[in-house]
Enzyme design. Structure first.
Site, PDB file in Angstrom:
ATOM      1  N   LYS A  95      43.049 -29.851 -11.158  1.00  0.00           N
ATOM      2  CA  LYS A  95      42.741 -28.499 -11.649  1.00  0.00           C
ATOM      3  C   LYS A  95      43.512 -27.448 -10.860  1.00  0.00           C
ATOM      4  CE  LYS A  95      38.778 -26.428 -10.142  1.00  0.00           C
ATOM      5  NZ  LYS A  95      39.069 -25.098  -9.587  1.00  0.00           N
ATOM      6  N   ASN A  96      43.476 -27.567  -9.537  1.00  0.00           N
ATOM      7  CA  ASN A  96      44.065 -26.508  -8.707  1.00  0.00           C
ATOM      8  C   ASN A  96      45.596 -26.522  -8.701  1.00  0.00           C
ATOM      9  OD1 ASN A  96      41.531 -25.632  -8.170  1.00  0.00           O
ATOM     10  ND2 ASN A  96      41.482 -26.304  -6.030  1.00  0.00           N
ATOM     11  N   ARG A 111      38.078 -17.181 -11.073  1.00  0.00           N
ATOM     12  CA  ARG A 111      38.833 -16.289 -10.205  1.00  0.00           C
ATOM     13  C   ARG A 111      40.345 -16.525 -10.295  1.00  0.00           C
ATOM     14  NH1 ARG A 111      36.771 -14.231  -5.951  1.00  0.00           N
ATOM     15  NH2 ARG A 111      38.746 -14.667  -4.938  1.00  0.00           N
ATOM     16  N   CYS A 136      31.525 -14.482  -5.440  1.00  0.00           N
ATOM     17  CA  CYS A 136      31.237 -15.761  -6.074  1.00  0.00           C
ATOM     18  C   CYS A 136      29.984 -16.331  -5.456  1.00  0.00           C
ATOM     19  CB  CYS A 136      32.448 -16.682  -6.010  1.00  0.00           C
ATOM     20  SG  CYS A 136      32.437 -17.897  -4.743  1.00  0.00           S
ATOM     21  N   ARG A 189      34.901 -13.327  -1.683  1.00  0.00           N
ATOM     22  CA  ARG A 189      36.181 -14.045  -1.742  1.00  0.00           C
ATOM     23  C   ARG A 189      37.264 -13.013  -2.008  1.00  0.00           C
ATOM     24  NH1 ARG A 189      35.924 -19.525  -4.920  1.00  0.00           N
ATOM     25  NH2 ARG A 189      38.014 -19.629  -4.038  1.00  0.00           N
ATOM     26  N   ASP A 214      36.780 -28.063  -0.061  1.00  0.00           N
ATOM     27  CA  ASP A 214      36.307 -28.562  -1.356  1.00  0.00           C
ATOM     28  C   ASP A 214      35.670 -29.956  -1.264  1.00  0.00           C
ATOM     29  OD1 ASP A 214      37.069 -26.242  -2.566  1.00  0.00           O
ATOM     30  OD2 ASP A 214      38.865 -27.044  -3.525  1.00  0.00           O
ATOM     31  N   ILE A 226      36.434 -22.256   6.451  1.00  0.00           N
ATOM     32  CA  ILE A 226      37.150 -21.537   5.392  1.00  0.00           C
ATOM     33  C   ILE A 226      36.187 -20.610   4.638  1.00  0.00           C
ATOM     34  CG2 ILE A 226      38.679 -21.766   3.380  1.00  0.00           C
ATOM     35  CD1 ILE A 226      39.900 -23.251   5.688  1.00  0.00           C
ATOM     36  N   ARG A 279      33.573 -27.613 -14.933  1.00  0.00           N
ATOM     37  CA  ARG A 279      34.706 -26.778 -14.528  1.00  0.00           C
ATOM     38  C   ARG A 279      35.793 -27.607 -13.847  1.00  0.00           C
ATOM     39  NH1 ARG A 279      33.597 -22.398 -10.568  1.00  0.00           N
ATOM     40  NH2 ARG A 279      35.831 -22.526 -10.747  1.00  0.00           N
TER      41      ARG A 279
HETATM   42  C1  UD1 Z   1      41.754 -22.272  -3.369  1.00  0.00           C
HETATM   43  C2  UD1 Z   1      41.145 -23.302  -4.267  1.00  0.00           C
HETATM   44  C3  UD1 Z   1      39.713 -23.599  -3.856  1.00  0.00           C
HETATM   45  C4  UD1 Z   1      39.656 -23.963  -2.377  1.00  0.00           C
HETATM   46  C5  UD1 Z   1      40.386 -22.918  -1.531  1.00  0.00           C
HETATM   47  C6  UD1 Z   1      40.500 -23.311  -0.079  1.00  0.00           C
HETATM   48  C7  UD1 Z   1      42.287 -22.939  -6.364  1.00  0.00           C
HETATM   49  C8  UD1 Z   1      42.213 -22.458  -7.775  1.00  0.00           C
HETATM   50  N1  UD1 Z   1      41.180 -22.801  -5.629  1.00  0.00           N
HETATM   51  O1  UD1 Z   1      40.996 -21.079  -3.531  1.00  0.00           O
HETATM   52  O2  UD1 Z   1      39.227 -24.677  -4.648  1.00  0.00           O
HETATM   53  O3  UD1 Z   1      38.298 -24.008  -1.964  1.00  0.00           O
HETATM   54  O4  UD1 Z   1      41.714 -22.728  -2.021  1.00  0.00           O
HETATM   55  O5  UD1 Z   1      41.169 -24.501   0.056  1.00  0.00           O
HETATM   56  O6  UD1 Z   1      43.268 -23.488  -5.940  1.00  0.00           O
HETATM   57  N2  UD1 Z   1      41.331 -14.995   2.022  1.00  0.00           N
HETATM   58  C9  UD1 Z   1      41.418 -13.687   2.445  1.00  0.00           C
HETATM   59  N3  UD1 Z   1      42.135 -12.803   1.680  1.00  0.00           N
HETATM   60  C10 UD1 Z   1      42.754 -13.161   0.523  1.00  0.00           C
HETATM   61  C11 UD1 Z   1      42.658 -14.492   0.103  1.00  0.00           C
HETATM   62  C12 UD1 Z   1      41.940 -15.395   0.875  1.00  0.00           C
HETATM   63  O7  UD1 Z   1      40.870 -13.334   3.475  1.00  0.00           O
HETATM   64  O8  UD1 Z   1      43.382 -12.299  -0.110  1.00  0.00           O
HETATM   65  C13 UD1 Z   1      40.576 -15.991   2.822  1.00  0.00           C
HETATM   66  C14 UD1 Z   1      39.366 -16.548   2.082  1.00  0.00           C
HETATM   67  O9  UD1 Z   1      38.226 -15.726   2.233  1.00  0.00           O
HETATM   68  C15 UD1 Z   1      39.197 -17.899   2.750  1.00  0.00           C
HETATM   69  C16 UD1 Z   1      40.631 -18.309   3.099  1.00  0.00           C
HETATM   70  O10 UD1 Z   1      41.408 -17.108   3.013  1.00  0.00           O
HETATM   71  O11 UD1 Z   1      38.459 -17.789   3.934  1.00  0.00           O
HETATM   72  C17 UD1 Z   1      41.242 -19.340   2.176  1.00  0.00           C
HETATM   73  O12 UD1 Z   1      41.088 -18.930   0.835  1.00  0.00           O
HETATM   74  P1  UD1 Z   1      42.185 -19.296  -0.258  1.00  0.00           P
HETATM   75  O13 UD1 Z   1      43.022 -20.398   0.254  1.00  0.00           O
HETATM   76  O14 UD1 Z   1      42.863 -18.055  -0.706  1.00  0.00           O
HETATM   77  O15 UD1 Z   1      41.287 -19.817  -1.469  1.00  0.00           O
HETATM   78  P2  UD1 Z   1      41.593 -19.705  -3.000  1.00  0.00           P
HETATM   79  O16 UD1 Z   1      43.055 -19.680  -3.245  1.00  0.00           O
HETATM   80  O17 UD1 Z   1      40.752 -18.623  -3.611  1.00  0.00           O
END
Ligand code: UD1
Length: 416
Positions: free
Chosen positions: A22-23, A92, A116, A121, A304, A326, A396
């Protein structure tokens, strides 16, 4: 609303084919917007999230058709730049259309996703990165709005490793004017796969697989034919299920190196794991041993898989400590596992799990995707019947989960 009814106590036995990730599928689908024309994505999992993303692309004017797991996307006729709240709030990752729309049309109107189930997030890194590349973005009525944007190369050092921000900025950089350097990027296989797809499309990216990417913008990209990588989280979830039930299963169509951290922890818990080029066999112990887990960006242990690992620890001999660095609030499964007899003490982002000899079936509620997966594997190992409500969360991210588990000998059915 659909429920899953599971009668536990049967060891999982046999082989299971792992679906596309999915990701990895979601960024690949977004990236098709960058190159007008007909793209073919193979091995796309048929999930609620890929369907939601398909709907987002359709609203933008793309034409999509699914034949089995082959998704054909024609992005030639894309004529809208708006991703509405109704869709973005349900998934998202819809925000991934932002950079491609800015790159191709110089404008976008994409809803902010909001929070979420497991807390805030943020998308601040996505926005500040795009702003550093020259996109003057405004927030208007809950939407991120960009007008008259001309993306330009920039140097962006992420202070947090983020999959989403890396994906977003990579897509922004490939068509930007000049050179972009992204520092401290995510190394998740999904990110590398996107980079490879973009390279196949004509992008100039150096440093794939390292923490620093250098991207030389090109004028145009070509449509691609690509295959989505296998889902390492689905694979690791099945491995955890084998560990919990004392089963013996073979995961087929996987890349073992993509889920080495969870496999290593399962070995530490007493599983016997055998890896080949594209299969992994997992044989569970009579009772798992306690293990300590700290989630980290790839190649560390994935957040995850945190919920599923807590389920394994719930029946382990001894006390396990599981820390999520995380997502600090991602523990909604703890209260539900407690209803099945698990002994888990939550201290902030650390779960201290005292293993019990056996869990017992109960009525529980799925709260998010991976939490739901942890309840399913706990139920497979529990004594008696478990009824899991709100399983739309599972739909999902797990393709035909009950069918696959049923084929491995689980007693599982969907009712409504
Ligand atoms: C993706 C995955 C999700 C997984 C996550 C972490 C997808 C669609 N989803 O989510 O399944 O749980 O990676 O491996 O691929 N952060 C910030 N600012 C930002 C963005 C992120 O502070 O603008 C922080 C988040 O709060 C978190 C960390 O960065 O603590 C990692 O998040 P991120 O890797 O961005 O997660 P997603 O891409 O949303």
């Amino acid at each position: 609303m659909d429920k899953l009814v599971i009668t536990g106590g049967r060891p999982l036995e046999g082989a299971v084919r792992i679906s596309g990730a999915k990701n990895a599928a979601l960024p690949a689908m977004a990236a098709t917007l960058l190159a007008p024309g007909v793209h073919r994505l193979r091995n796309v999992p048929r999930l609620r999230d890929t369907q939601t993303f398909a709907r987002v692309l359709e609203l933008l004017g793309a034409k999509l058709s699914f034949e089995g797991n082959l998704l054909t996307i024609d992005t030639q006729g894309v004529n809208s730049v708006e991703a509405p709240y109704e869709l973005v709030k349900t998934m998202r990752a819809s925000i991934y259309v932002l950079a491609p729309l800015l790159a191709r049309f110089g404008q976008a109107r994409v809803s902010l996703p909001g929070g979420c189930a497991w807390g805030p997030r943020p998308v601040n890194l996505h926005l500040s990165g795009l702003q550093a590349m020259g996109a003057a973005l405004e927030i208007e009525s809950g939407y991120i709005v960009g007008r008259d944007v001309k993306l330009k190369g920039a140097t962006i050092a992420f202070d947090v490793v983020s999959v989403g921000a890396t994906v977003q900025l990579l897509m922004a950089a490939v068509l930007a004017e000049g050179t972009t350097v992204l520092e401290n990027v995510a190394l998740e296989p999904d990110v590398i796969a996107l980079g490879e797809m973009l390279v196949a499309s004509g992008a100039r990216i150096a440093g794939l697989g390292t923490r620093r990417l250098t991207i030389h913008g090109v004028r145009a990209l070509r449509p691609v034919d690509t295959e989505i990588i296998p889902d390492r989280i689905e694979a690791a979830t099945f491995a955890a299920a084998a560990a919990m039930t004392g089963g013996n299963i073979r995961l087929e169509g996987v890349v073992p190196g993509h889920f080495e951290a969870p496999l290593g922890k399962l070995e530490e818990a007493g599983c016997v794991v055998q890896r080949s080029v594209d299969t992994v066999s997992v044989s569970g112990p009579p009772r798992p041993k306690a293990v300590n887990v700290v989630t980290q960006p790839f190649p560390g242990f994935p957040t995850d898989m945190q919920a599923q690992m807590i389920a394994v620890c719930a029946i382990a001999g001894g006390t396990s400590v599981v820390e999520d660095t995380i997502y600090l609030d991602r523990f909604t499964h703890v209260q539900e596992l407690a209803r099945m007899g698990a002994r888990i003490e939550l201290k902030g982002n650390v779960a201290v799990v005292t293993g019990v000899a056996r869990l017992s079936g109960a009525q529980v509620m799925a709260t998010d995707l991976r939490a739901s997966a942890s309840l399913v594997i706990a139920a497979l190992a529990a004594r008696g019947e478990t009824v899991i409500d709100r399983i739309y969360h599972l739909d999902r991210g797990y393709e035909t989960l009950e069918k696959k588990l049923g084929a491995l000998g689980a007693e599982i059915r969907r009712v409504n």
